[in-house]
Design a protein around this motif. Structure first.
Motif, PDB file in Angstrom:
ATOM      1  N   HIS A  16       0.796  -1.128  -0.071  1.00  0.00           N
ATOM      2  CA  HIS A  16      -0.103   0.101   0.094  1.00  0.00           C
ATOM      3  C   HIS A  16       1.083   1.226  -0.034  1.00  0.00           C
ATOM      4  O   HIS A  16       0.508   2.301   0.562  1.00  0.00           O
ATOM      5  CB  HIS A  16      -0.872   0.007   1.278  1.00  0.00           C
ATOM      6  N   GLY A  17       2.075   1.250  -0.889  1.00  0.00           N
ATOM      7  CA  GLY A  17       3.039   2.306  -0.883  1.00  0.00           C
ATOM      8  C   GLY A  17       2.987   2.867  -2.122  1.00  0.00           C
ATOM      9  O   GLY A  17       3.787   3.749  -2.666  1.00  0.00           O
ATOM     10  N   CYS A  18       1.962   2.602  -2.960  1.00  0.00           N
ATOM     11  CA  CYS A  18       2.182   3.040  -4.525  1.00  0.00           C
ATOM     12  C   CYS A  18       0.784   3.908  -4.740  1.00  0.00           C
ATOM     13  O   CYS A  18      -0.217   3.360  -4.374  1.00  0.00           O
ATOM     14  CB  CYS A  18       1.831   1.542  -5.395  1.00  0.00           C
ATOM     15  N   ASP A  19       0.951   4.888  -5.512  1.00  0.00           N
ATOM     16  CA  ASP A  19       0.003   5.831  -5.855  1.00  0.00           C
ATOM     17  C   ASP A  19      -0.455   5.282  -7.173  1.00  0.00           C
ATOM     18  O   ASP A  19       0.052   5.136  -8.279  1.00  0.00           O
ATOM     19  CB  ASP A  19       0.436   7.329  -6.057  1.00  0.00           C
ATOM     20  N   GLU A  20      -1.979   4.702  -7.068  1.00  0.00           N
ATOM     21  CA  GLU A  20      -2.419   4.071  -8.321  1.00  0.00           C
ATOM     22  C   GLU A  20      -2.573   5.000  -9.505  1.00  0.00           C
ATOM     23  O   GLU A  20      -2.306   4.419 -10.666  1.00  0.00           O
ATOM     24  CB  GLU A  20      -3.650   3.756  -8.065  1.00  0.00           C
ATOM     25  N   ALA A  21      -2.651   6.336  -9.300  1.00  0.00           N
ATOM     26  CA  ALA A  21      -2.664   7.328 -10.459  1.00  0.00           C
ATOM     27  C   ALA A  21      -1.145   7.267 -10.949  1.00  0.00           C
ATOM     28  O   ALA A  21      -1.291   7.892 -12.207  1.00  0.00           O
ATOM     29  CB  ALA A  21      -3.074   8.656  -9.952  1.00  0.00           C
ATOM     30  N   MET A  22      -0.136   6.978 -10.575  1.00  0.00           N
ATOM     31  CA  MET A  22       0.986   7.080 -11.190  1.00  0.00           C
ATOM     32  C   MET A  22       1.560   5.877 -11.902  1.00  0.00           C
ATOM     33  O   MET A  22       2.576   5.770 -12.675  1.00  0.00           O
ATOM     34  CB  MET A  22       2.165   7.533  -9.930  1.00  0.00           C
ATOM     35  N   ILE A  23       0.741   4.831 -11.847  1.00  0.00           N
ATOM     36  CA  ILE A  23       1.147   3.656 -12.524  1.00  0.00           C
ATOM     37  C   ILE A  23       1.431   3.771 -13.893  1.00  0.00           C
ATOM     38  O   ILE A  23       2.431   3.389 -14.579  1.00  0.00           O
ATOM     39  CB  ILE A  23       0.223   2.380 -12.147  1.00  0.00           C
ATOM     40  N   ASP A  24       0.331   4.050 -14.597  1.00  0.00           N
ATOM     41  CA  ASP A  24       0.537   4.286 -16.056  1.00  0.00           C
ATOM     42  C   ASP A  24       1.407   5.355 -16.555  1.00  0.00           C
ATOM     43  O   ASP A  24       2.218   5.091 -17.702  1.00  0.00           O
ATOM     44  CB  ASP A  24      -0.967   4.704 -16.427  1.00  0.00           C
ATOM     45  N   PRO A  25       1.636   6.472 -15.959  1.00  0.00           N
ATOM     46  CA  PRO A  25       2.683   7.587 -16.118  1.00  0.00           C
ATOM     47  C   PRO A  25       4.138   6.862 -16.197  1.00  0.00           C
ATOM     48  O   PRO A  25       5.080   7.137 -16.730  1.00  0.00           O
ATOM     49  CB  PRO A  25       2.607   8.605 -15.343  1.00  0.00           C
ATOM     50  N   VAL A  26       4.289   6.075 -14.868  1.00  0.00           N
ATOM     51  CA  VAL A  26       5.560   5.383 -14.746  1.00  0.00           C
ATOM     52  C   VAL A  26       5.896   4.424 -15.801  1.00  0.00           C
ATOM     53  O   VAL A  26       6.880   4.192 -16.318  1.00  0.00           O
ATOM     54  CB  VAL A  26       5.865   4.625 -13.211  1.00  0.00           C
ATOM     55  N   LEU A  27       4.892   3.539 -16.338  1.00  0.00           N
ATOM     56  CA  LEU A  27       5.179   2.667 -17.238  1.00  0.00           C
ATOM     57  C   LEU A  27       5.296   3.290 -18.715  1.00  0.00           C
ATOM     58  O   LEU A  27       6.144   2.905 -19.344  1.00  0.00           O
ATOM     59  CB  LEU A  27       3.654   1.587 -17.248  1.00  0.00           C
ATOM     60  N   ASP A  28       4.626   4.407 -18.930  1.00  0.00           N
ATOM     61  CA  ASP A  28       4.802   5.187 -20.193  1.00  0.00           C
ATOM     62  C   ASP A  28       6.219   5.643 -20.375  1.00  0.00           C
ATOM     63  O   ASP A  28       7.082   5.403 -21.305  1.00  0.00           O
ATOM     64  CB  ASP A  28       3.886   6.419 -20.011  1.00  0.00           C
ATOM     65  N   ASN A  29       6.742   6.307 -19.039  1.00  0.00           N
ATOM     66  CA  ASN A  29       8.177   6.665 -18.985  1.00  0.00           C
ATOM     67  C   ASN A  29       9.067   5.523 -19.163  1.00  0.00           C
ATOM     68  O   ASN A  29      10.110   5.670 -19.678  1.00  0.00           O
ATOM     69  CB  ASN A  29       8.568   7.401 -17.704  1.00  0.00           C
ATOM     70  N   LEU A  30       8.918   4.443 -18.557  1.00  0.00           N
ATOM     71  CA  LEU A  30       9.736   3.448 -18.725  1.00  0.00           C
ATOM     72  C   LEU A  30       9.859   2.845 -19.890  1.00  0.00           C
ATOM     73  O   LEU A  30      10.914   2.684 -20.671  1.00  0.00           O
ATOM     74  CB  LEU A  30       9.266   1.919 -17.761  1.00  0.00           C
ATOM     75  N   GLU A  31       8.889   2.779 -20.773  1.00  0.00           N
ATOM     76  CA  GLU A  31       8.849   2.692 -22.157  1.00  0.00           C
ATOM     77  C   GLU A  31       9.822   3.504 -23.185  1.00  0.00           C
ATOM     78  O   GLU A  31      10.652   3.058 -24.018  1.00  0.00           O
ATOM     79  CB  GLU A  31       7.427   2.560 -22.882  1.00  0.00           C
ATOM     80  N   ALA A  32       9.529   4.767 -22.750  1.00  0.00           N
ATOM     81  CA  ALA A  32      10.398   5.635 -23.366  1.00  0.00           C
ATOM     82  C   ALA A  32      11.801   5.479 -23.067  1.00  0.00           C
ATOM     83  O   ALA A  32      12.733   5.704 -24.058  1.00  0.00           O
ATOM     84  CB  ALA A  32       9.911   7.195 -22.870  1.00  0.00           C
ATOM     85  N   GLN A  33      12.315   5.359 -21.813  1.00  0.00           N
ATOM     86  CA  GLN A  33      13.844   5.219 -21.423  1.00  0.00           C
ATOM     87  C   GLN A  33      14.085   3.962 -22.382  1.00  0.00           C
ATOM     88  O   GLN A  33      15.464   3.827 -22.801  1.00  0.00           O
ATOM     89  CB  GLN A  33      13.669   4.779 -20.069  1.00  0.00           C
ATOM     90  N   ILE A  34      13.471   2.673 -22.346  1.00  0.00           N
ATOM     91  CA  ILE A  34      13.691   1.434 -22.900  1.00  0.00           C
ATOM     92  C   ILE A  34      14.178   1.745 -24.598  1.00  0.00           C
ATOM     93  O   ILE A  34      14.837   1.589 -25.120  1.00  0.00           O
ATOM     94  CB  ILE A  34      12.772   0.537 -22.727  1.00  0.00           C
ATOM     95  N   LEU A  35      13.253   2.524 -25.145  1.00  0.00           N
ATOM     96  CA  LEU A  35      12.979   2.817 -26.646  1.00  0.00           C
ATOM     97  C   LEU A  35      14.543   3.697 -26.751  1.00  0.00           C
ATOM     98  O   LEU A  35      15.032   3.641 -27.988  1.00  0.00           O
ATOM     99  CB  LEU A  35      11.892   3.724 -27.110  1.00  0.00           C
ATOM    100  N   ALA A  36      14.801   4.602 -25.820  1.00  0.00           N
ATOM    101  CA  ALA A  36      15.903   5.225 -25.995  1.00  0.00           C
ATOM    102  C   ALA A  36      17.581   4.636 -26.052  1.00  0.00           C
ATOM    103  O   ALA A  36      18.171   5.131 -26.757  1.00  0.00           O
ATOM    104  CB  ALA A  36      16.282   6.474 -24.849  1.00  0.00           C
ATOM    105  N   LEU A  37      17.071   3.624 -25.429  1.00  0.00           N
ATOM    106  CA  LEU A  37      18.473   2.643 -25.333  1.00  0.00           C
ATOM    107  C   LEU A  37      18.496   1.893 -26.283  1.00  0.00           C
ATOM    108  O   LEU A  37      19.641   1.124 -26.710  1.00  0.00           O
ATOM    109  CB  LEU A  37      18.452   1.749 -23.957  1.00  0.00           C
ATOM    110  N   ARG A  38      17.484   1.317 -27.107  1.00  0.00           N
ATOM    111  CA  ARG A  38      17.252   0.426 -28.160  1.00  0.00           C
ATOM    112  C   ARG A  38      18.493   0.801 -29.384  1.00  0.00           C
ATOM    113  O   ARG A  38      18.506   1.898 -29.692  1.00  0.00           O
ATOM    114  CB  ARG A  38      15.868   0.288 -28.921  1.00  0.00           C
TER     115      ARG A  38
END
Length: 215
Positions: A187-209
């Protein structure tokens, strides 16, 4: 010829009987492993006893010990099953004819919302102070990491040319997504931040590709 066939018939039946027994035994073992996973989720590792597992499976403790000689053997089999379930989720992604970073990240996240991951986290935390459990869990974890790595490189073969960036992308994915999933469990996660975090992670992976070579 008829007498010979008659003599051989009992032997054929004798071969079939152990196979049927082995199947029944495998089904019972699977039932006990499933009961163990449910107990880990309901009671936690420290309160998951062989008596509770047997009751959860609708069996006597004596019948359970016929299939697993002790709690350690049962826990080892349960850990193996948990690891296989996690890998099967990735295999389904590998079978996707056109996998992409979005699919990988979201398949991973959905997997971590399952009871499989909840039970795994329960065991991982308990292994910090339980040395017997750690001796079972650590080699299984290492094997999981190796097989997960192999499946991930199958998803994105273009990363073969830059394993350093691939390793970084994989570590970033694992630590971000699993860390967020663990935070969610406690219960230490803000549910509203899950999608933004996943979107940001995708962007970082694509930048490394690795960039596609021209020509």
């Amino acid at each position: 010829m008829a007498r010979t066939a008659a003599r051989k018939a009992p032997a054929a039946r004798a071969v079939a009987e152990p196979t049927q027994q082995a199947l029944k035994s495998a089904q019972t073992r699977a039932r006990l492993i499933e009961a163990t996973i449910r107990c880990l989720i309901k009671y936690g590792y420290s309160s998951t006893t062989t008596l509770k597992v047997a009751a959860e499976a609708g069996m006597s403790r004596g019948a359970m010990l016929h299939h697993f000689e002790n709690g350690g053997a049962l826990m080892q089999a349960t850990i193996g099953e948990l690891m296989e379930r996690r890998l099967r989720a990735f295999r389904r992604a590998v079978d996707n004819p056109a996998p992409d970073v979005h699919t990988l990240v979201h398949t991973y996240w959905k997997q971590l919302l399952s009871q499989t991951f909840t039970a795994f986290v329960e065991l991982a935390i308990a292994s910090r102070t339980d040395k017997d459990l750690a001796r079972i869990l650590e080699p299984a974890q290492e094997q999981f990491r190796q097989r997960w790595y192999e499946l991930a490189i199958q998803l994105f073969p273009e990363w073969q040319q830059d394993r350093k960036s691939f390793d970084l992308a994989l570590a970033l994915t694992q630590n971000t997504v699993e860390g967020m999933a663990i935070n969610r469990l406690i219960h230490g996660c803000d549910e509203a931040m899950i999608d933004p975090v996943l979107d940001n992670l995708e962007a970082q992976i694509l930048a490394l590709r690795p960039k596609k070579k021209k020509g």
